[in-house]
Design a protein around this motif. Structure first.
Motif, PDB file in Angstrom:
ATOM      1  N   HIS A  15     -28.826  34.609 -15.705  1.00 37.22           N
ATOM      2  CA  HIS A  15     -27.422  34.689 -16.144  1.00 37.22           C
ATOM      3  C   HIS A  15     -27.343  35.197 -17.581  1.00 37.22           C
ATOM      4  O   HIS A  15     -26.527  36.079 -17.897  1.00 37.22           O
ATOM      5  CB  HIS A  15     -26.762  33.320 -16.040  1.00 37.22           C
ATOM      6  N   ASN A  16     -28.174  34.652 -18.455  1.00 37.01           N
ATOM      7  CA  ASN A  16     -28.124  35.042 -19.864  1.00 37.01           C
ATOM      8  C   ASN A  16     -28.553  36.489 -20.056  1.00 37.01           C
ATOM      9  O   ASN A  16     -27.989  37.202 -20.899  1.00 37.01           O
ATOM     10  CB  ASN A  16     -29.001  34.101 -20.695  1.00 37.01           C
ATOM     11  N   TYR A  17     -29.542  36.937 -19.278  1.00 32.88           N
ATOM     12  CA  TYR A  17     -29.944  38.346 -19.375  1.00 32.88           C
ATOM     13  C   TYR A  17     -28.805  39.259 -18.924  1.00 32.88           C
ATOM     14  O   TYR A  17     -28.522  40.285 -19.563  1.00 32.88           O
ATOM     15  CB  TYR A  17     -31.198  38.621 -18.546  1.00 32.88           C
ATOM     16  N   SER A 194     -30.267  39.069 -30.673  1.00 35.42           N
ATOM     17  CA  SER A 194     -29.324  38.170 -29.999  1.00 35.42           C
ATOM     18  C   SER A 194     -28.039  37.986 -30.793  1.00 35.42           C
ATOM     19  O   SER A 194     -26.936  38.138 -30.258  1.00 35.42           O
ATOM     20  CB  SER A 194     -29.981  36.809 -29.753  1.00 35.42           C
ATOM     21  N   MET A 213     -30.977  34.269 -27.216  1.00 36.43           N
ATOM     22  CA  MET A 213     -29.879  34.069 -26.287  1.00 36.43           C
ATOM     23  C   MET A 213     -30.338  34.031 -24.839  1.00 36.43           C
ATOM     24  O   MET A 213     -29.677  33.408 -23.996  1.00 36.43           O
ATOM     25  CB  MET A 213     -28.808  35.152 -26.472  1.00 36.43           C
ATOM     26  N   GLY A 216     -30.578  30.555 -23.791  1.00 37.34           N
ATOM     27  CA  GLY A 216     -29.366  29.748 -23.809  1.00 37.34           C
ATOM     28  C   GLY A 216     -29.017  29.129 -25.135  1.00 37.34           C
ATOM     29  O   GLY A 216     -28.253  28.158 -25.181  1.00 37.34           O
ATOM     30  N   LEU A 230     -23.332  31.300 -22.801  1.00 41.30           N
ATOM     31  CA  LEU A 230     -24.756  31.111 -22.551  1.00 41.30           C
ATOM     32  C   LEU A 230     -25.008  29.819 -21.779  1.00 41.30           C
ATOM     33  O   LEU A 230     -24.330  28.814 -21.991  1.00 41.30           O
ATOM     34  CB  LEU A 230     -25.527  31.075 -23.867  1.00 41.30           C
ATOM     35  N   HIS A 231     -26.018  29.855 -20.901  1.00 42.60           N
ATOM     36  CA  HIS A 231     -26.428  28.668 -20.158  1.00 42.60           C
ATOM     37  C   HIS A 231     -27.781  28.188 -20.676  1.00 42.60           C
ATOM     38  O   HIS A 231     -28.734  28.981 -20.713  1.00 42.60           O
ATOM     39  CB  HIS A 231     -26.548  28.988 -18.665  1.00 42.60           C
TER      40      HIS A 231
END
Length: 357
Positions: A15-17, A194, A213, A216, A230-231
């Protein structure tokens, strides 16, 4: 088995990527140096391999570890080569070196690659660490393009203070980069780390380089809406292994730095500074106990730490304690300890990693 664990959520990593790529708008280099900031470079690279445009590592040893694990995507050596002999391995494994010093440039001129090589050329726009000055950068650009084995050059720089949202230095660095690049036939650039990617739209170029980042975390000195998306990827947790019932006036732990002021229940947690938790985390540093807010008390020991159970009457041996993760942000722990999320993440050791996809 000792209950200390680092649980790593690979879906959160992806998800963050994808957030980094969406914000950047083109290509994102996933930075997995320092064992993916303590998350496990091979496992993280394999989890990202289907999506990623390339990986960033600090040195050739880290790149070879990925190649040996079957990672075929481009890998950028962010510190370049430390020795001219490494260029043989760069050539053999199709790596992309950063050229940031005259010595690195001369080594490449003496040892031209046997197959087309993509090079990242670094400008010192104000970080004053690695990189060419303005005049040196333009000359290095011409020399690289004169080499028959160089198939392309990405112009890059690194931001020094992008996490300081009101600081003018970041805009000055971006302006300096653009002034140097504008007279040159530059088609690919990279500025955004980031913090630059999340908070400075002008740093979003053809390549962005998300590092912290991805995992997360962020370390801004003020609110940043994009960082809220961010997760957290890593949850550091353990369990209570003993409970002490203490009266008022009782010291807890080495040095007696915390003294009870009322009848107090203390939980002993199987995790300490030998696992990478900060040794000098102060009393009051947040934790989560069975999913509810709690606090550290007393000095952190090598293998154990203590938490206040006064507001947790149901907690006892076996209760879960999260040191950081989705309930306690690593940046908050770092701020309490006078450190950084980078330091805490990369300092993890001994704790078993458990990956969830």
């Amino acid at each position: 088995m000792r209950p200390a664990r680092a649980r790593i959520d690979l879906q959160a990593l992806r998800h963050n990527y994808r957030l980094a790529r969406r914000l950047g708008g083109d290509r994102a280099l996933a930075v997995v140096k320092a064992d993916a900031y303590g998350h496990g470079a091979v496992a993280c690279a394999q989890a990202l391999a289907a999506d990623v445009d390339g990986f960033g590592v600090a040195c050739i040893e880290e790149a070879l570890q990925l190649r040996e694990a079957g990672i075929a995507q481009p890998i950028v050596l962010l510190e370049g080569c430390f020795d001219a002999d490494e260029l043989t391995l760069v050539d053999r494994h199709g790596l992309w070196p950063v050229v940031a010093t005259e010595a690195q440039l001369q080594a490449l001129e003496r040892h031209p690659p046997t197959r087309p090589l993509r090079v990242w050329l670094k400008l010192d726009s104000g970080m004053h660490r690695l990189g060419f000055d303005a005049a040196g950068f333009a000359e290095a650009w011409r020399r690289l393009h004169a080499l028959p084995g160089v198939a392309g050059v990405v112009a890059m720089t690194h931001l020094a203070r992008a996490d300081e949202l009101a600081c003018a230095h970041t805009a000055e660095q971006i302006d300096a980069f653009d002034r140097v690049c504008s007279p040159l036939p530059v088609s690919e650039t990279s500025i955004g780390n980031s913090a630059g990617l999340l908070a400075w739209p002008r740093a979003r170029r053809e390549w962005v380089r998300p590092g912290l980042m991805l995992y997360g975390a962020s370390r801004f000195d003020g609110p940043c809406a994009e960082a809220e998306e961010l997760h957290p990827v890593l949850t550091l947790e353990s369990r209570i292994i003993a409970v002490r019932e203490l009266g008022p006036g009782e010291p807890v732990g080495y040095g007696g730095t915390y003294v009870t002021d009322a009848p107090t229940r203390i939980g002993v947690v199987a995790l300490g500074y030998a696992d990478g938790y900060p040794q000098f985390a102060p009393t009051g540093t947040p934790v989560s106990i069975d999913g509810r807010p709690g606090r550290l008390v007393g000095r952190v020991s090598m293998d154990m730490l203590t938490v206040d159970l006064s507001d947790h009457p149901q907690a006892g041996p076996g209760s879960q304690v999260q040191l950081w993760g989705d309930r306690v942000r690593v940046a908050e722990v770092a701020a309490r300890c006078g450190g950084s999320a980078y330091q805490l993440m990369t300092g993890l050791k001994r704790v078993a990693r458990e990956y969830r996809d």
